[in-house]
Design an enzyme around this catalytic site. Structure first.
Site, PDB file in Angstrom:
ATOM      1  N   SER A  66      68.749  54.130  40.671  1.00  0.00           N
ATOM      2  CA  SER A  66      69.289  53.082  39.803  1.00  0.00           C
ATOM      3  C   SER A  66      70.793  53.021  40.056  1.00  0.00           C
ATOM      4  CB  SER A  66      68.963  53.372  38.339  1.00  0.00           C
ATOM      5  OG  SER A  66      69.495  52.366  37.498  1.00  0.00           O
ATOM      6  N   SER A 103      67.822  52.864  56.344  1.00  0.00           N
ATOM      7  CA  SER A 103      68.575  52.643  57.582  1.00  0.00           C
ATOM      8  C   SER A 103      70.080  52.648  57.385  1.00  0.00           C
ATOM      9  CB  SER A 103      68.154  51.317  58.224  1.00  0.00           C
ATOM     10  OG  SER A 103      68.539  50.226  57.396  1.00  0.00           O
ATOM     11  N   TYR A 106      72.919  42.192  38.821  1.00  0.00           N
ATOM     12  CA  TYR A 106      72.658  43.572  39.272  1.00  0.00           C
ATOM     13  C   TYR A 106      72.278  44.520  38.128  1.00  0.00           C
ATOM     14  CZ  TYR A 106      73.641  48.046  41.617  1.00  0.00           C
ATOM     15  OH  TYR A 106      73.560  49.317  42.133  1.00  0.00           O
ATOM     16  N   LYS A 155      68.874  47.056  37.424  1.00  0.00           N
ATOM     17  CA  LYS A 155      68.974  48.513  37.445  1.00  0.00           C
ATOM     18  C   LYS A 155      68.625  49.129  36.086  1.00  0.00           C
ATOM     19  CE  LYS A 155      70.083  49.276  41.735  1.00  0.00           C
ATOM     20  NZ  LYS A 155      69.174  50.040  42.629  1.00  0.00           N
ATOM     21  N   GLY A 160      73.571  53.391  54.241  1.00  0.00           N
ATOM     22  CA  GLY A 160      73.993  53.825  52.921  1.00  0.00           C
ATOM     23  C   GLY A 160      73.422  55.160  52.490  1.00  0.00           C
TER      24      GLY A 160
END
Length: 271
Positions: free
Chosen positions: A141, A12, A155, A159, A14
């Site tokens: 990633s 939805s 974060y 990733k 980005g």
């Protein structure tokens, strides 16, 4: 592949939204999932306006931190004999703070969404993906998933885990002729980056400021080119490719650069 069905988590906004629009413009059938209902419905309306006869767009609420939500989303994706030709795992969150300022819940949420959300979505979708030879799974990633960057203690590990999972998945799906792609975007101009910048330490901004954020449109176009060429590793942008090469073959150089930035900042604020 004639009018493939593309399923995008985090579709939805980005990069996910930009990918949905790019695939829509190419005539694919698109299914998107995301947590925020209002934004999801707005994106569906935008996608629907791009479609021609014979194409479809669907959206369903999805919380990738909740396995029941994932299972329900996949069931919605495959109802009415729909296929899953391309699965793109875009759903994710970013937390950028020093360790002492990062809450325990933020560590848990980041791991649950970025890593486990990707793994569990693949697990629930895989029985349907296996029905279509030459289908593809695409995991998003980050450049932060191949190097440790100041401020990303929540974060970066999540990733890194997506990188390892994608490499294992690539090997295990060889017998089924299912392709896997791993995407390593650098900073991209998304709502997530805006939120991340609100808490991002000054040192992190100085380190990451060497690369100008890429637009979501350019990132999406690069990802789709990589998918069309069957690439495993997809790195949008020349500067990101350069950073990847340096971090892979000269890891000490990247650490030395970060160390220089950190020491200079400390010196400036202690004089």
């Amino acid at each position: 592949m004639d009018k493939p069905t593309v399923v995008i988590t985090g579709g939805s906004s980005g990069i996910g939204k930009a990918l949905a629009k790019e695939f829509a413009s190419k005539g694919a059938n698109v299914i998107i999932g995301a947590r925020k209902k209002e934004i999801l419905e707005k994106t569906q309306r935008e996608l629907s306006a791009m479609y021609t006869a014979g194409n479809t767009v669907h959206s369903y609420e999805l919380d990738v931190s909740n396995e029941k939500s994932i299972a329900g989303f996949i069931q919605n994706c495959v109802k009415d004999n729909r296929t899953i030709d391309i699965l793109i795992n875009c759903a994710g969150i970013a937390v950028c703070k020093e360790i002492e300022n990062t809450l325990s819940e933020e560590y848990k949420d980041t791991a649950a969404i970025n890593y486990l959300g990707t793994v569990l979505t693949v697990r629930h979708a895989l029985p349907y993906i296996k029905k279509n030879a030459h289908s593809r799974i695409v995991n998003i990633s980050s450049m932060a998933g191949i190097m440790g960057v100041y401020g990303y203690s929540a974060y970066t590990p999540s990733k890194y885990a997506v990188v390892g999972f994608s490499e294992v998945l690539r090997a295990e799906l060889i017998p089924y002729k299912i392709g896997v792609s791993l995407v390593l975007p650098a900073d991209t101009d998304t709502p997530q980056l805006v939120n991340e910048n609100r808490t991002k330490p000054v040192i992190t901004k100085k380190i990451s400021g060497t690369i100008k954020p890429m637009t979501v449109e350019k990132a999406a176009q690069a990802i789709i080119r990589g998918i069309e060429h069957g690439r495993f590793l997809i790195i949008p942008g020349f500067e990101s490719k350069l950073v990847y090469t340096l971090s892979r073959f000269f890891p000490g150089l990247m650490y030395a650069y970060s160390k220089f930035i950190i020491k200079r900042h400390i010196k400036k604020h202690t004089e």
